[in-house]
Design a protein around this motif. Structure first.
Motif, PDB file in Angstrom:
ATOM      1  N   LEU A 299       1.043  -1.441   0.052  1.00 16.27           N
ATOM      2  CA  LEU A 299      -0.160   0.472   0.038  1.00 16.27           C
ATOM      3  C   LEU A 299       0.404   1.196  -0.248  1.00 16.27           C
ATOM      4  O   LEU A 299       1.894   1.295   1.062  1.00 16.27           O
ATOM      5  N   LEU A 300       0.352   2.106  -0.991  1.00 13.91           N
ATOM      6  CA  LEU A 300       1.361   3.742  -0.883  1.00 13.91           C
ATOM      7  C   LEU A 300       0.034   4.518  -1.291  1.00 13.91           C
ATOM      8  O   LEU A 300      -0.516   4.331  -1.303  1.00 13.91           O
ATOM      9  N   PHE A 301       0.817   5.806  -0.623  1.00 11.72           N
ATOM     10  CA  PHE A 301       0.391   7.119  -0.549  1.00 11.72           C
ATOM     11  C   PHE A 301       1.162   7.663  -1.048  1.00 11.72           C
ATOM     12  O   PHE A 301       1.875   7.973  -0.928  1.00 11.72           O
ATOM     13  N   VAL A 302       0.710   8.160  -2.317  1.00 11.84           N
ATOM     14  CA  VAL A 302       1.609   9.621  -3.715  1.00 11.84           C
ATOM     15  C   VAL A 302       1.049  11.067  -3.566  1.00 11.84           C
ATOM     16  O   VAL A 302      -0.255  10.406  -3.234  1.00 11.84           O
ATOM     17  N   GLY A 326      -2.014  -1.698  -3.591  1.00  9.28           N
ATOM     18  CA  GLY A 326      -2.711  -0.703  -4.350  1.00  9.28           C
ATOM     19  C   GLY A 326      -2.028   0.894  -3.865  1.00  9.28           C
ATOM     20  O   GLY A 326      -1.271   0.806  -2.960  1.00  9.28           O
ATOM     21  N   ILE A 327      -2.346   1.663  -4.351  1.00  7.63           N
ATOM     22  CA  ILE A 327      -1.987   2.968  -4.596  1.00  7.63           C
ATOM     23  C   ILE A 327      -2.737   4.024  -4.415  1.00  7.63           C
ATOM     24  O   ILE A 327      -3.714   4.308  -5.793  1.00  7.63           O
ATOM     25  N   PHE A 328      -2.965   5.501  -3.731  1.00  8.56           N
ATOM     26  CA  PHE A 328      -3.989   6.263  -3.011  1.00  8.56           C
ATOM     27  C   PHE A 328      -3.213   7.411  -3.367  1.00  8.56           C
ATOM     28  O   PHE A 328      -1.855   7.776  -3.047  1.00  8.56           O
ATOM     29  N   ALA A 329      -3.446   8.362  -4.516  1.00  8.62           N
ATOM     30  CA  ALA A 329      -2.953   9.459  -4.909  1.00  8.62           C
ATOM     31  C   ALA A 329      -3.959  10.945  -4.334  1.00  8.62           C
ATOM     32  O   ALA A 329      -5.549  10.566  -4.614  1.00  8.62           O
ATOM     33  N   GLY A 330      -2.941  11.307  -3.474  1.00  8.21           N
ATOM     34  CA  GLY A 330      -4.479  12.672  -3.413  1.00  8.21           C
ATOM     35  C   GLY A 330      -4.095  13.007  -1.840  1.00  8.21           C
ATOM     36  O   GLY A 330      -2.417  12.448  -1.271  1.00  8.21           O
ATOM     37  N   ASN A 331      -5.107  13.349  -0.994  1.00 10.56           N
ATOM     38  CA  ASN A 331      -4.693  13.876  -0.060  1.00 10.56           C
ATOM     39  C   ASN A 331      -5.836  13.015   0.817  1.00 10.56           C
ATOM     40  O   ASN A 331      -7.139  12.724   0.495  1.00 10.56           O
ATOM     41  N   LYS A 381      -5.123   2.658   5.592  1.00  8.43           N
ATOM     42  CA  LYS A 381      -4.206   1.029   6.147  1.00  8.43           C
ATOM     43  C   LYS A 381      -4.628  -0.008   6.965  1.00  8.43           C
ATOM     44  O   LYS A 381      -4.508  -1.323   7.076  1.00  8.43           O
ATOM     45  N   ASN A 382      -5.923   0.368   7.124  1.00 11.09           N
ATOM     46  CA  ASN A 382      -6.869  -0.418   8.635  1.00 11.09           C
ATOM     47  C   ASN A 382      -7.421  -1.448   7.941  1.00 11.09           C
ATOM     48  O   ASN A 382      -7.163  -2.899   7.639  1.00 11.09           O
ATOM     49  N   ILE A 383      -7.773  -1.525   6.754  1.00  4.79           N
ATOM     50  CA  ILE A 383      -8.521  -2.582   5.661  1.00  4.79           C
ATOM     51  C   ILE A 383      -7.334  -3.153   5.423  1.00  4.79           C
ATOM     52  O   ILE A 383      -7.395  -4.623   5.193  1.00  4.79           O
TER      53      ILE A 383
END
Ligand SMILES: [Zn+2]
Length: 387
Positions: A299-302, A326-331, A381-383
Motif C-alpha cells: 500500500l502506497l500513498f502519493v 494499492g496506490i492512493f493518489a491525493g490527500n 491502512k486498517n482495511i
C-alpha cells in the motif's frame, strides 16, 4: 381558400383581414383564426411559419390545410371583425435569403450532378438540404463558387402559376402531383422548381451563400448552408474564434495551425516526461515497502495523480506481492483516487469492502479496480492490514 398576400408581394407585411372563423384549441391553450386574406406564410414545404402579430397579439403558429391558413393566438377574435396583421419582415427576409439560396445550390447540383433534393429544412437555427447523391466538400466548393457568381449577376427570381397546358411542357424540379395550381419559381438559366414559399425578387438580395457542412445522410449527403445575413453572422463569429485562439497562442491568425501543432507536440513531450518522472518517484517509494515475505499486501500513498505511471507501478507490484497492491493518489482533505491490483485475489471483493466501510466509489475487474474515496490514511491502512 385564404387569399395569400405573400404571393402578390413578399414585401407587404402590414395588412388587414376579416375573421372568417375562430376556433378554440384546448390542447394548444389558444384559438385558431382564419382570415379572408393573410400575409403570414404558414409552415409548409420544410420551412417554419412566419412570425408577427394579429390584432396586436403574438402569432404563435401558422398552419395550412386544404388551402386554408389558420393563425394560432392566445385570445379569440369575433367572426366578421376586421383585424390588422403585421409580419416580422426581418425574419421573413432572412428566410427568403436562405430559401432562394437553397434553390440555386439544389438547381446547380441537379444540373451538374443529376442529384435530386429529397429533403429540406429551414428554421431560425439552420438550413439543411438532403441530396440523393454523394459529393465531396472540394466539389461542393466549386458549386458554392458558381452559386455566388449567380448571386452577384443579380438575376431575377420569377414566381408564376402556369396553366396546366404550359406546365405539362415544362421541365422543373420537385415535380409532384398536386391538387390545384402549381407555383413555379424560376431563376432563368439556373433553376426551375415547384415551390410554395416567398422568395427574393432577384438573386443579388441573397448576398452570399456559404456551405457550412456536408455529411453522409441516407446514402446521399446532408448539406448545411447559410445565406445573406446568416452567412455574415457566421463569418463574424468565426473571426472572433480565430482572434481568441490567436490571442491565447500569441500568434497572428495565419500562424494559428502551426502554433497549435507546436502546443500539441510540447504537450505530448511533457506528458511523457511527467509519466517517466512519476514512475521514477513511485519506484523510490516502492523501496520503502516491507518485503513481500513480511507483508502480502502493498500500500502506497502519493501526492501526484498520474494514472498511467500509477497503473504501471501497481502492475509491477503485483509481480512480487501476492495480496492486494494499492496506490492512493491525493490527500485526506480532498480525497484519493485509487488503483488496486492483484494476481491472486479478486479485487472486486476489495471494492465491496471499500464501498461498505469507507463509502468509496469505483469498481473494475478481478485483477484491477479503480475509483475514489475520501478517508484518512489510517482507515485505509486498517482495511489493507485486516486482509
Ligand atoms: Zn422552395
Amino acid at each position: 381558400m385564404t387569399k395569400k398576400v405573400f404571393y402578390e408581394d413578399t414585401k407587404i407585411v402590414d395588412f388587414t383581414g376579416t375573421v372568417v372563423e375562430c376556433t378554440a384549441d384546448d390542447k394548444k391553450k389558444g384559438y385558431w383564426v382564419v382570415l379572408d386574406q393573410t400575409a403570414f406564410f404558414p409552415e409548409e414545404g420544410g420551412q417554419s411559419a412566419d412570425k408577427g402579430t394579429l390584432g396586436g397579439q403574438e402569432v404563435l403558429d401558422v398552419q395550412i390545410k386544404n388551402d386554408i391558413i389558420s393563425h394560432l393566438v392566445k385570445v379569440p377574435f369575433e367572426g366578421g371583425s376586421t383585424i390588422e396583421g403585421h409580419v416580422d419582415y426581418e425574419r421573413r427576409f432572412d428566410f427568403m435569403q436562405q430559401h432562394s439560396g437553397e434553390h440555386i445550390i439544389s438547381g446547380l447540383l441537379h444540373t451538374h450532378y443529376g442529384f435530386t433534393n429529397v429533403g429540406f429544412h429551414l428554421s431560425e437555427r439552420e438550413v439543411t438540404l438532403d441530396m440523393d447523391g454523394v459529393i465531396s466538400l472540394e466539389n461542393l466548393r466549386e458549386i458554392e463558387a458558381m452559386a455566388n457568381r449567380i448571386i452577384w449577376q443579380n438575376l431575377p427570381v420569377y414566381a408564376t402559376f402556369p396553366s396546366k397546358e404550359n406546365l405539362a411542357t415544362m421541365q422543373y424540379r420537385s415535380k409532384i402531383e398536386i391538387e390545384g395550381d402549381v407555383r413555379i419559381v424560376e431563376i432563368p438559366g439556373v433553376d426551375t422548381c415547384a415551390c410554395c414559399a416567398p422568395h427574393v425578387a432577384s438573386t443579388g438580395e441573397i448576398g452570399l451563400l456559404k456551405v457550412l457542412k456536408v455529411q453522409s445522410h441516407r446514402g446521399g449527403v446532408r448539406i448545411t448552408i447559410a445565406c445573406g445575413g446568416r452567412a455574415l453572422k457566421d463569418y463574424s463569429s468565426k473571426i472572433d474564434i480565430c482572434d481568441e485562439v490567436g490571442t491565447k497562442l500569441s500568434v497572428p491568425e495565419e500562424r494559428i495551425l502551426t502554433a497549435l501543432e507546436k502546443v500539441q507536440n510540447d504537450f505530448a513531450t511533457l506528458k511523457y516526461t511527467a509519466n517517466e518522472l512519476t514512475g521514477q518517484l513511485l519506484a523510490e517509494q516502492v523501496k520503502s515497502l516491507p518485503a513481500p515475505s513480511e507483508c502480502a499486501n502493498a500500500l502506497l500513498f502519493v501526492a501526484l495523480n498520474n494514472n498511467l505511471a500509477i497503473r504501471n507501478t501497481v502492475n509491477t507490484l503485483t509481480e512480487s506481492y501476492p495480496g492486494y497492491c494499492g496506490i492512493f493518489a491525493g490527500n485526506e482533505e480532498t480525497g484519493y483516487t485509487y488503483i488496486i491490483g492483484s494476481k491472486e485475489k479478486d479485487c472486486r471483493e476489495m471494492a465491496a469492502i471499500l464501498r461498505e466501510k469507507l463509502s468509496a466509489k469505483g469498481g473494475g475487474t478481478a485483477p484491477m479496480i479503480q475509483g475514489n474515496v475520501t478517508a484518512t490514511k489510517e482507515n485505509i491502512k486498517n482495511i489493507f492490514n485486516a486482509l
